[in-house]
Design a protein around this motif. Sequence first.
Motif, mmCIF file in Angstrom:
data_model
loop_
_atom_site.group_PDB
_atom_site.id
_atom_site.type_symbol
_atom_site.label_atom_id
_atom_site.label_comp_id
_atom_site.label_asym_id
_atom_site.label_seq_id
_atom_site.Cartn_x
_atom_site.Cartn_y
_atom_site.Cartn_z
ATOM 1 N N TRP B 351 -8.341 1.022 7.207
ATOM 2 C CA TRP B 351 -7.059 1.641 6.840
ATOM 3 C C TRP B 351 -6.095 0.625 6.217
ATOM 4 O O TRP B 351 -5.283 0.957 5.365
ATOM 5 C CB TRP B 351 -6.416 2.335 8.041
ATOM 6 C CG TRP B 351 -6.036 1.395 9.164
ATOM 7 C CD1 TRP B 351 -6.809 1.027 10.224
ATOM 8 C CD2 TRP B 351 -4.806 0.682 9.316
ATOM 9 N NE1 TRP B 351 -6.155 0.141 11.020
ATOM 10 C CE2 TRP B 351 -4.913 -0.094 10.503
ATOM 11 C CE3 TRP B 351 -3.612 0.625 8.587
ATOM 12 C CZ2 TRP B 351 -3.881 -0.919 10.957
ATOM 13 C CZ3 TRP B 351 -2.593 -0.194 9.040
ATOM 14 C CH2 TRP B 351 -2.725 -0.959 10.207
ATOM 15 N N ARG B 352 -6.233 -0.646 6.619
ATOM 16 C CA ARG B 352 -5.328 -1.671 6.069
ATOM 17 C C ARG B 352 -5.535 -1.844 4.567
ATOM 18 O O ARG B 352 -4.589 -2.084 3.831
ATOM 19 C CB ARG B 352 -5.581 -3.021 6.746
ATOM 20 C CG ARG B 352 -5.070 -3.112 8.167
ATOM 21 C CD ARG B 352 -5.357 -4.495 8.734
ATOM 22 N NE ARG B 352 -5.547 -4.414 10.173
ATOM 23 C CZ ARG B 352 -6.669 -4.083 10.783
ATOM 24 N NH1 ARG B 352 -7.758 -3.801 10.074
ATOM 25 N NH2 ARG B 352 -6.742 -4.023 12.094
ATOM 26 N N ASP B 353 -6.788 -1.725 4.133
ATOM 27 C CA ASP B 353 -7.059 -1.869 2.698
ATOM 28 C C ASP B 353 -6.309 -0.803 1.910
ATOM 29 O O ASP B 353 -5.770 -1.064 0.835
ATOM 30 C CB ASP B 353 -8.563 -1.704 2.427
ATOM 31 C CG ASP B 353 -9.369 -2.890 2.964
ATOM 32 O OD1 ASP B 353 -8.770 -3.966 3.138
ATOM 33 O OD2 ASP B 353 -10.579 -2.707 3.203
ATOM 34 N N ILE B 354 -6.293 0.405 2.445
ATOM 35 C CA ILE B 354 -5.647 1.511 1.730
ATOM 36 C C ILE B 354 -4.136 1.287 1.661
ATOM 37 O O ILE B 354 -3.515 1.396 0.599
ATOM 38 C CB ILE B 354 -5.984 2.846 2.425
ATOM 39 C CG1 ILE B 354 -7.497 3.083 2.348
ATOM 40 C CG2 ILE B 354 -5.210 3.995 1.799
ATOM 41 C CD1 ILE B 354 -7.973 4.287 3.124
ATOM 42 N N VAL B 355 -3.566 0.961 2.806
ATOM 43 C CA VAL B 355 -2.128 0.712 2.865
ATOM 44 C C VAL B 355 -1.750 -0.429 1.909
ATOM 45 O O VAL B 355 -0.773 -0.322 1.148
ATOM 46 C CB VAL B 355 -1.728 0.388 4.328
ATOM 47 C CG1 VAL B 355 -0.354 -0.245 4.393
ATOM 48 C CG2 VAL B 355 -1.809 1.654 5.182
ATOM 49 N N ASN B 356 -2.544 -1.489 1.929
ATOM 50 C CA ASN B 356 -2.235 -2.631 1.062
ATOM 51 C C ASN B 356 -2.412 -2.288 -0.418
ATOM 52 O O ASN B 356 -1.636 -2.729 -1.257
ATOM 53 C CB ASN B 356 -3.130 -3.833 1.409
ATOM 54 C CG ASN B 356 -2.766 -4.403 2.776
ATOM 55 O OD1 ASN B 356 -1.661 -4.194 3.269
ATOM 56 N ND2 ASN B 356 -3.709 -5.110 3.394
ATOM 57 N N TYR B 357 -3.441 -1.492 -0.715
ATOM 58 C CA TYR B 357 -3.673 -1.126 -2.117
ATOM 59 C C TYR B 357 -2.481 -0.342 -2.664
ATOM 60 O O TYR B 357 -1.984 -0.598 -3.757
ATOM 61 C CB TYR B 357 -4.962 -0.294 -2.241
ATOM 62 C CG TYR B 357 -5.379 -0.088 -3.675
ATOM 63 C CD1 TYR B 357 -6.337 -0.916 -4.270
ATOM 64 C CD2 TYR B 357 -4.800 0.922 -4.458
ATOM 65 C CE1 TYR B 357 -6.707 -0.741 -5.593
ATOM 66 C CE2 TYR B 357 -5.161 1.100 -5.788
ATOM 67 C CZ TYR B 357 -6.120 0.259 -6.348
ATOM 68 O OH TYR B 357 -6.469 0.425 -7.663
ATOM 69 N N VAL B 358 -2.033 0.606 -1.885
ATOM 70 C CA VAL B 358 -0.928 1.461 -2.319
ATOM 71 C C VAL B 358 0.344 0.618 -2.496
ATOM 72 O O VAL B 358 1.125 0.820 -3.427
ATOM 73 C CB VAL B 358 -0.733 2.609 -1.303
ATOM 74 C CG1 VAL B 358 0.555 3.367 -1.563
ATOM 75 C CG2 VAL B 358 -1.944 3.550 -1.342
ATOM 76 N N MET B 359 0.536 -0.346 -1.629
ATOM 77 C CA MET B 359 1.693 -1.239 -1.754
ATOM 78 C C MET B 359 1.539 -2.151 -2.970
ATOM 79 O O MET B 359 2.440 -2.269 -3.799
ATOM 80 C CB MET B 359 1.830 -2.077 -0.468
ATOM 81 C CG MET B 359 2.910 -3.124 -0.514
ATOM 82 S SD MET B 359 4.565 -2.409 -0.630
ATOM 83 C CE MET B 359 4.932 -2.236 1.121
ATOM 84 N N ASP B 360 0.373 -2.785 -3.097
ATOM 85 C CA ASP B 360 0.221 -3.807 -4.134
ATOM 86 C C ASP B 360 0.190 -3.202 -5.534
ATOM 87 O O ASP B 360 0.681 -3.803 -6.481
ATOM 88 C CB ASP B 360 -1.063 -4.619 -3.901
ATOM 89 C CG ASP B 360 -0.993 -5.424 -2.609
ATOM 90 O OD1 ASP B 360 0.134 -5.607 -2.088
ATOM 91 O OD2 ASP B 360 -2.048 -5.854 -2.109
ATOM 92 N N HIS B 361 -0.388 -2.026 -5.667
ATOM 93 C CA HIS B 361 -0.541 -1.453 -7.005
ATOM 94 C C HIS B 361 0.539 -0.444 -7.347
ATOM 95 O O HIS B 361 0.736 -0.125 -8.514
ATOM 96 C CB HIS B 361 -1.928 -0.804 -7.155
ATOM 97 C CG HIS B 361 -3.039 -1.803 -7.141
ATOM 98 N ND1 HIS B 361 -3.502 -2.375 -5.976
ATOM 99 C CD2 HIS B 361 -3.744 -2.371 -8.147
ATOM 100 C CE1 HIS B 361 -4.475 -3.235 -6.259
ATOM 101 N NE2 HIS B 361 -4.640 -3.254 -7.571
ATOM 102 N N HIS B 405 -10.954 2.555 -5.144
ATOM 103 C CA HIS B 405 -11.137 1.114 -5.326
ATOM 104 C C HIS B 405 -11.323 0.312 -4.050
ATOM 105 O O HIS B 405 -11.774 -0.816 -4.104
ATOM 106 C CB HIS B 405 -9.959 0.537 -6.119
ATOM 107 C CG HIS B 405 -9.951 0.993 -7.543
ATOM 108 N ND1 HIS B 405 -9.224 2.072 -7.981
ATOM 109 C CD2 HIS B 405 -10.620 0.518 -8.627
ATOM 110 C CE1 HIS B 405 -9.421 2.244 -9.278
ATOM 111 N NE2 HIS B 405 -10.268 1.322 -9.698
ATOM 112 N N CYS B 406 -10.915 0.847 -2.932
ATOM 113 C CA CYS B 406 -11.032 0.055 -1.708
ATOM 114 C C CYS B 406 -12.500 0.006 -1.268
ATOM 115 O O CYS B 406 -13.240 0.960 -1.475
ATOM 116 C CB CYS B 406 -10.181 0.643 -0.591
ATOM 117 S SG CYS B 406 -8.428 0.390 -0.881
#
Lengths: 411, 411
Positions: B351-361, B405-406
Amino acid sequence: MLGALSAASATLGHKAAGWVRTMASHQLLVPPPAALRKPLSIPRRLLLGPGPSNLSPRVLAAGGQQMIGHMHKEMFQIMDEIKQGIQYAFQTRNALTLAISSGHCALEAALSNLLEPQDSFLVGVNGIWGQRAQDIGERIGAHVHPMIKDPGSHFTLQEVEEALAQHKPVLLFLTQGESSSGVLQPLDGYGELCHRYRCLLLVDSVASLGGAPVYMDQQGIDVLYSGSQKVLNAPPGTSLISFSDKARNKIYTRKTKPVSFNLDIKWLANFWGCDDKPRKYHHTLPVIGLYSLRESLALLAEQGLENSWRQHQEATAYLHRRLRLGLQLLKDPALRLPTVTTVVAPAGYDWRDIVNYVMDHFNIEITGGLGPSLGKVLRIGLLGCNATRENVDRVIEALREALQHCPRHKL
Amino acid sequence: MLGALSAASATLGHKAAGWVRTMASHQLLVPPPAALRKPLSIPRRLLLGPGPSNLSPRVLAAGGQQMIGHMHKEMFQIMDEIKQGIQYAFQTRNALTLAISSGHCALEAALSNLLEPQDSFLVGVNGIWGQRAQDIGERIGAHVHPMIKDPGSHFTLQEVEEALAQHKPVLLFLTQGESSSGVLQPLDGYGELCHRYRCLLLVDSVASLGGAPVYMDQQGIDVLYSGSQKVLNAPPGTSLISFSDKARNKIYTRKTKPVSFNLDIKWLANFWGCDDKPRKYHHTLPVIGLYSLRESLALLAEQGLENSWRQHQEATAYLHRRLRLGLQLLKDPALRLPTVTTVVAPAGYDWRDIVNYVMDHFNIEITGGLGPSLGKVLRIGLLGCNATRENVDRVIEALREALQHCPRHKL
Ligand SMILES: Cc1ncc(COP(=O)(O)O)c(C=O)c1O
Ligand SMILES: Cc1ncc(COP(=O)(O)O)c(C=O)c1O
């Protein structure tokens, strides 16, 4: 993964009938308040009371920024910068250094983490702040021993030593800048003395930080706290606090949990990155207030502590010279606070008339006394960016006019 | 009056040797931190987590205003307007209505004023907020009886009645908007039920106020609190709280002082003009935060509660429809919060990958779970001015890309 919508959610519309039913069976009985229809309108004020002070332009700009999350990495960076700014302002290398809400909260945090019920607690009471420390200590269930002196006096090393010997406290409270009486409590030697008696030293520097020297580590202060809304020219709602290793050990080896979850230093220390565990959500930080606090600490670091102390000393010495219009200064000059000046309330006047005149005709705030000094003094604060000769001239002019126009009563 | 300067003050220059000596015998050992030399730079973020949310433009403008004193009449006016705004938002006529700092502070204020040591306290624990209430109740020395249910469930009238009969509590805690699990706790009938058992009802509406109906008086809620940083779109650091006459009586007839001075409702009530005595200084209010809170309540009053409820219901229903890209919704739709939506964390992903992806991109904040829901859910908040179809489209787009992408792990 990209399958069909969970069947349930499609029907949200009518299955959400729970709260729709609630709406159907109740009515709005309290109408929108008319007063909230008017636009917010904030008057311009020169705040020359004992605090809060005016915001400096850079702090003002920080307050107008948009939110980020309290757990975003940029926020952690701001928190780290605040910690470093506090370490500089306090002259300490303590790892356990952080911001908390108001000055009173910092005091309550210190007491509720350091004291356990039945602990002996020695309090210097020479104004309202000692009274507050006594009140909070009693609520916690400590054995509180107040050393009571008149407002305007301070505590000598000898007086403190006698009380330490008599009461064997675990903690001593002193106020560096007694803003209700205008006294600057000396601090050299007190830490060492306390430690000889196995007592910790807690100091309130809310009204003095940035205006008078404090060297937390060199002076052996175990807990030091201060406020944002005085010399720092930031909005009220945040305060600064730091704990020595001795204080930290006492907290981490206490037998009972502190009675407050909100002020539990172990939680706060973790949230502020002062321990080596990953940060856990404790409460939502006042993000915007912390932007402002960060800027105010950056300004102090840029100016330099010694320059800031000098600025307050000079502006306040100038105020004292200009006060030759006749208002008696309360204090022994060697002990006068370089931030908040108390002058004896002029005989024959109602002090309220003077304060109101200065506010109504000049938009300048000065205040009367507080706690034990109420009715006895007027207080004039020169705090941070407000500590200028121009402001002294303005308030002296306002006072001169007030004394001419306010009603004089027969003595 | 306008006589000679008090002799003492003329000599301030060299008699102020006290702190000059202090400066001479110490050195600045902690240098100004380099990190504070960089300008403050706040990234733009769309905050679609469970709060804090973005500030609305008028609230943002209020945050950029200059200070006035916390005891000025204009400040008392703002405080009165805030009280009226809270009364409208809560649909109550309670005189004892005021603002306090964070949501956790409001909870601690409620518990430390209503509970005395040994009191029986019943807590609905179906997520982190009940856990927090339990923790705070235990610190106060109450006998805490948790009703523990899985995150995602709520408490029925029958369950509550059984526990009331068994534990005879003086107080029941329920969370209306369980933001860690996404559940909307029904409230009709609970107040009446509690009162039949001589129990007071305390409700947390931090994450639901303005998004789901609450009618404090009609629903017989004795203490209600909420936060500034969710639907109200104001900065964190203030919260709203109100006490019924029943709750007020319990507080004013308690045998012991509450252990916290800062949260002592009698002091706060006086300071907020809720009793008939002249206002006494308690602590320095977060003046700027209160400007913002005032504006946020004014906006809610202008929009109207029912329109605000509808806006959240519609935006969230649209989010749930768009979630047909496959994220399972955790909850029974009848009980879903119209403000914070929990979706089951997609299997095969961290779940962290998703949260980070949405934040970073996308510069959008969504979050994982909290407390008992940690690791199990993603949380998407549509709060106040953020509750729009455009924002739903943005976050759905971001989620779709993240899922593409995650990295996917073998199941
Ligand atoms: C010396 C001193 N201590 C403590 C305080 C309390 O700070 P706050 O009002 O922020 O709680 C003040 C505020 O005026 C102060 O001057
Ligand atoms: C339902 C609920 N209660 C209480 C709180 C705590 O509020 P605060 O973080 O302001 O202390 C929150 C915050 O997220 C919440 O969602």
